[in-house]
Design a protein around this motif. Structure first.
Motif, PDB file in Angstrom:
ATOM      1  N   UNK A  42      85.977  58.313  31.279  1.00 29.92           N
ATOM      2  CA  UNK A  42      86.619  57.962  32.545  1.00 29.92           C
ATOM      3  C   UNK A  42      85.599  57.388  33.522  1.00 29.92           C
ATOM      4  N   UNK A  43      84.371  57.903  33.484  1.00 27.44           N
ATOM      5  CA  UNK A  43      83.306  57.394  34.352  1.00 27.44           C
ATOM      6  C   UNK A  43      82.868  56.010  33.885  1.00 27.44           C
ATOM      7  N   UNK A  44      82.650  55.882  32.584  1.00 27.45           N
ATOM      8  CA  UNK A  44      82.214  54.601  32.019  1.00 27.45           C
ATOM      9  C   UNK A  44      83.243  53.510  32.304  1.00 27.45           C
ATOM     10  N   UNK A  45      84.519  53.857  32.116  1.00 28.42           N
ATOM     11  CA  UNK A  45      85.585  52.867  32.343  1.00 28.42           C
ATOM     12  C   UNK A  45      85.650  52.443  33.816  1.00 28.42           C
ATOM     13  N   UNK A  46      85.426  53.379  34.711  1.00 26.28           N
ATOM     14  CA  UNK A  46      85.408  53.056  36.138  1.00 26.28           C
ATOM     15  C   UNK A  46      84.296  52.068  36.463  1.00 26.28           C
ATOM     16  N   UNK A  47      83.179  52.178  35.770  1.00 25.58           N
ATOM     17  CA  UNK A  47      82.022  51.339  36.071  1.00 25.58           C
ATOM     18  C   UNK A  47      82.089  49.972  35.391  1.00 25.58           C
ATOM     19  N   UNK A  48      83.088  49.723  34.580  1.00 30.20           N
ATOM     20  CA  UNK A  48      83.245  48.415  33.943  1.00 30.20           C
ATOM     21  C   UNK A  48      83.933  47.471  34.934  1.00 30.20           C
TER      22      UNK A  48
END
Length: 334
Positions: A226-232
């Motif tokens: 969820x964090x990684x996807x937010x940062x994309x």
């Protein structure tokens, strides 16, 4: 310890959100401080499409906020008890308690709202636009700062975000899974979000209790994804209730939603109970997913074709009267 990749494999994102006030952010009730002061929480709201905030679990300062509410509840208990005594006996009713309660609640609601905004809860902000990560505490001690100054490397630590927190590049942040023996002899899984160079920045790390059973560390993977996807930043925000009120604030997301034919306010039609059922459904799918294979499955970009709101369980936004009563009884600032 396993270092997790900055990639989304499961690609199912869901985080519940209680639309307790509907879509109206101008309500204040007894919290008059909102009319004269723009708190950090409101600033964060305006930047929610940009920032994702993750806090450390079990911060004791959060529980300290319950004390004023407990005092208010005690006054109400005395009021009810005094009313019963006056009703069934010849003793006089103590009228001063009637005036004391609203005065106490008004004072505490406003004071608590201002204090909450300044409360130093440990957490991390993930800046989608600037590709930065900031921690809400001091990263280095005085000796470290002096050494960095001598090496002319102090500038990196002096860079701050809108909230006055030290910033690091997203590329310099990693996440590992840690295991720890719990109170009953059960292993617990945690994710530790930290700077890659721990020798230089030993305090730049945040531990989040994401799972209670290391035999199923799925929640750790879901939390990190969820964090990684937010940062994309080249992709729109994930279509989950958590982002519903902020999607139009992000240009890429707004453009994608328009081209994708997304219904406006889609998730606001779902009750919190139904949201939790969807979240459990996704979690059960995650348990069956082969995380070791590294196969990337497609993301759900049109959730309205997968889930529909249950008309028998509509969402129940919190009305103004209910909000004011909560402020009077529990001194809840909203």
């Amino acid at each position: 310890m396993n270092t997790l990749q900055k990639n989304s494999f499961f690609n199912r994102f869901f985080s519940e959100h209680s639309f307790k006030g509907g879509v109206n952010r101008e309500r204040c009730g007894l919290a008059f401080y909102k009319k004269f002061y723009d708190p950090k929480s409101e600033v964060f709201f305006k930047l929610k499409s940009r920032y994702l905030y993750k806090a450390k679990d079990g911060d004791i300062l959060f529980f300290l906020l319950c004390i004023p509410g407990g005092g208010s509840f005690y006054f109400w208990f005395i009021l009810v008890l005094n009313s019963l005594v006056a009703l069934f006996s010849e003793e006089d009713f103590t009228w001063y308690i009637v005036y004391l309660i609203p005065i106490y609640s008004f004072f505490v609601v406003n004071l608590l709202g201002l204090f909450y905004d300044r409360m130093p809860i440990r957490g991390a902000y993930f800046d989608r636009i600037e590709q930065k990560v900031s921690f809400t505490w001091k990263i280095g001690n005085a000796e470290e700062l002096e050494e960095l100054e001598e090496l002319e490397e102090l500038e990196e630590l002096e860079e701050l975000d809108e909230f006055g927190n030290p910033i690091f590049d997203w590329d310099d942040i990693e996440c590992i899974i840690k295991n720890e023996l719990g109170a009953l002899g059960l292993m617990k899984a945690f994710i530790e979000i930290r700077h890659k160079d721990l020798e230089r920045y030993p305090n730049a790390k945040l531990t989040i209790n994401a799972s209670g059973d290391t035999s199923k560390p799925v929640q750790c993977f879901l939390e990190w994804e969820s964090i990684v996807r937010h940062m994309e930043q080249d992709k729109p925000l994930p279509d989950t209730p958590e982002y519903e009120l902020y999607r139009e604030l992000d240009p890429i997301t707004k453009s994608f939603d328009e081209s994708n034919g997304r219904p406006k306010g889609f998730w606001t039609q779902f009750s919190l109970e139904q949201q939790r059922e969807i979240e459990e459904q996704i979690f059960q799918e995650a348990l069956k997913f082969d995380w070791s294979e590294g196969k990337v499955q497609p993301e759900i970009t049109r959730p309205w074709e997968v889930w529909t709101p249950d008309p028998k369980r509509p969402p129940k936004p919190r009305g103004m009267f209910t909000m004011i009563m909560l402020q009077l009884v529990f001194c809840y600032p909203e």
